[in-house]
Every structure is written in C-alpha cells, then in structure tokens.
Scaffold this motif. Structure first.
Motif, PDB file in Angstrom:
ATOM      1  N   LEU A  37      22.058  45.529 -29.122  1.00 46.29           N
ATOM      2  CA  LEU A  37      21.845  44.494 -28.113  1.00 46.29           C
ATOM      3  C   LEU A  37      23.159  44.024 -27.503  1.00 46.29           C
ATOM      4  CD1 LEU A  37      19.049  42.501 -29.945  1.00 46.29           C
ATOM      5  CD2 LEU A  37      18.782  43.917 -27.889  1.00 46.29           C
ATOM      6  N   GLN A  38      24.187  43.940 -28.326  1.00 45.77           N
ATOM      7  CA  GLN A  38      25.495  43.535 -27.824  1.00 45.77           C
ATOM      8  C   GLN A  38      26.015  44.549 -26.810  1.00 45.77           C
ATOM      9  OE1 GLN A  38      28.644  43.329 -30.809  1.00 45.77           O
ATOM     10  NE2 GLN A  38      29.113  41.263 -30.062  1.00 45.77           N
ATOM     11  N   GLY A  39      25.781  45.827 -27.068  1.00 46.87           N
ATOM     12  CA  GLY A  39      26.177  46.861 -26.115  1.00 46.87           C
ATOM     13  C   GLY A  39      25.424  46.719 -24.798  1.00 46.87           C
ATOM     14  N   ALA A  40      24.132  46.421 -24.894  1.00 48.12           N
ATOM     15  CA  ALA A  40      23.329  46.224 -23.682  1.00 48.12           C
ATOM     16  C   ALA A  40      23.839  45.018 -22.897  1.00 48.12           C
ATOM     17  CB  ALA A  40      21.858  46.037 -24.048  1.00 48.12           C
ATOM     18  N   THR A  43      26.994  45.851 -21.076  1.00 48.94           N
ATOM     19  CA  THR A  43      26.697  46.673 -19.901  1.00 48.94           C
ATOM     20  C   THR A  43      26.262  45.804 -18.737  1.00 48.94           C
ATOM     21  OG1 THR A  43      26.081  48.574 -21.257  1.00 48.94           O
ATOM     22  CG2 THR A  43      25.220  48.518 -19.012  1.00 48.94           C
ATOM     23  N   VAL A  44      25.398  44.846 -19.010  1.00 44.20           N
ATOM     24  CA  VAL A  44      24.908  43.948 -17.959  1.00 44.20           C
ATOM     25  C   VAL A  44      26.040  43.121 -17.377  1.00 44.20           C
ATOM     26  CG1 VAL A  44      23.518  41.873 -17.547  1.00 44.20           C
ATOM     27  CG2 VAL A  44      22.541  43.795 -18.795  1.00 44.20           C
ATOM     28  N   LEU A  45      26.886  42.587 -18.228  1.00 50.11           N
ATOM     29  CA  LEU A  45      27.919  41.660 -17.772  1.00 50.11           C
ATOM     30  C   LEU A  45      29.149  42.341 -17.203  1.00 50.11           C
ATOM     31  CD1 LEU A  45      27.691  39.001 -20.612  1.00 50.11           C
ATOM     32  CD2 LEU A  45      26.618  38.960 -18.347  1.00 50.11           C
ATOM     33  N   ALA A  60      20.639  35.666 -15.783  1.00 47.48           N
ATOM     34  CA  ALA A  60      19.185  35.862 -15.875  1.00 47.48           C
ATOM     35  C   ALA A  60      18.860  37.239 -16.436  1.00 47.48           C
ATOM     36  CB  ALA A  60      18.540  35.674 -14.507  1.00 47.48           C
ATOM     37  N   VAL A  61      19.608  38.243 -16.024  1.00 46.35           N
ATOM     38  CA  VAL A  61      19.385  39.596 -16.529  1.00 46.35           C
ATOM     39  C   VAL A  61      19.767  39.664 -18.007  1.00 46.35           C
ATOM     40  CG1 VAL A  61      20.105  42.018 -16.312  1.00 46.35           C
ATOM     41  CG2 VAL A  61      19.671  40.658 -14.257  1.00 46.35           C
ATOM     42  N   ALA A  62      20.805  38.937 -18.397  1.00 47.90           N
ATOM     43  CA  ALA A  62      21.263  38.949 -19.788  1.00 47.90           C
ATOM     44  C   ALA A  62      20.369  38.114 -20.708  1.00 47.90           C
ATOM     45  CB  ALA A  62      22.700  38.446 -19.871  1.00 47.90           C
ATOM     46  N   PHE A  63      19.563  37.209 -20.153  1.00 51.34           N
ATOM     47  CA  PHE A  63      18.770  36.302 -20.984  1.00 51.34           C
ATOM     48  C   PHE A  63      17.910  37.023 -22.026  1.00 51.34           C
ATOM     49  CE2 PHE A  63      14.840  34.158 -22.014  1.00 51.34           C
ATOM     50  CZ  PHE A  63      15.308  32.980 -22.562  1.00 51.34           C
ATOM     51  N   PRO A  64      17.104  38.031 -21.668  1.00 46.59           N
ATOM     52  CA  PRO A  64      16.265  38.644 -22.699  1.00 46.59           C
ATOM     53  C   PRO A  64      17.083  39.302 -23.805  1.00 46.59           C
ATOM     54  CG  PRO A  64      15.949  39.760 -20.574  1.00 46.59           C
ATOM     55  CD  PRO A  64      16.849  38.585 -20.350  1.00 46.59           C
TER      56      PRO A  64
END
Length: 94
Positions: A37-40, A43-45, A60-64
């Motif tokens: 999850l940290q890797g995901a 990637t988003v940020l 908002a994209v990082a929230f889930p």
C-alpha cells in the motif's frame, strides 16, 4: 467522506477484510500489506502526470490507500475497522 458514496465505503471495508484474511491465512503479513500500500501511495503522490491535478485531487486519490493502510495498522494492533473513525484519523494525519 461524502454520504453519496456508501458503495465506496463498503468497498474499502471489503478490501480491508480481505487484507485481514490474507494475514490470518498466512498468505501475507501486515508488513507485506503495508509495503504494498505504501508503494501505491508513493506512486499516486509522485507520479509526474499528477502535476496537472490539484493537491486536493491527489489527496482524494490517495484516500483509499491511506484508509487501507490505517485499517491494516489497526488490525495488526487488534483494533476495530469502522469507516468513520478511520476516515477521521486520516483527516487528522494529512
């Protein structure tokens, strides 16, 4: 979370339950899930394509992802996974 999104709340809770099941079955550890999850989240940020969207959109994209990381953290400590308290904690942390 906007009350217009109850399906998303359910989805987040369902994925958190699957993560707990993976740990319970010995297929993954809490640390494995955290790292994935940290890797995901990274990637988003850090995605260069994200420069065209606002910081609030990125959050908002990082929230889930953050929700699932926090749910994993709570599960590791033997805590409960309820949407409202976890969402509030994410708001406090960001």
């Amino acid at each position: 979370m906007n009350t217009a999104n109850p399906q998303l709340e359910g989805l987040y809770l369902a994925v958190a339950a699957i993560n707990r099941l993976l740990v319970a079955k010995g297929l993954a550890t809490h640390q494995d899930i955290h790292h994935a999850l940290q890797g995901a989240e990274q990637t988003v940020l850090s995605d260069a394509g994200q420069l065209t969207i606002s910081a609030s959109h990125q959050k908002a994209v990082a929230f889930p992802i953050r929700f699932l990381m926090l749910a994993n953290e709570m599960a590791e400590k033997g805590g409960d996974c309820q949407f409202e308290p976890l969402a509030r904690e994410i708001g406090r942390r960001t």
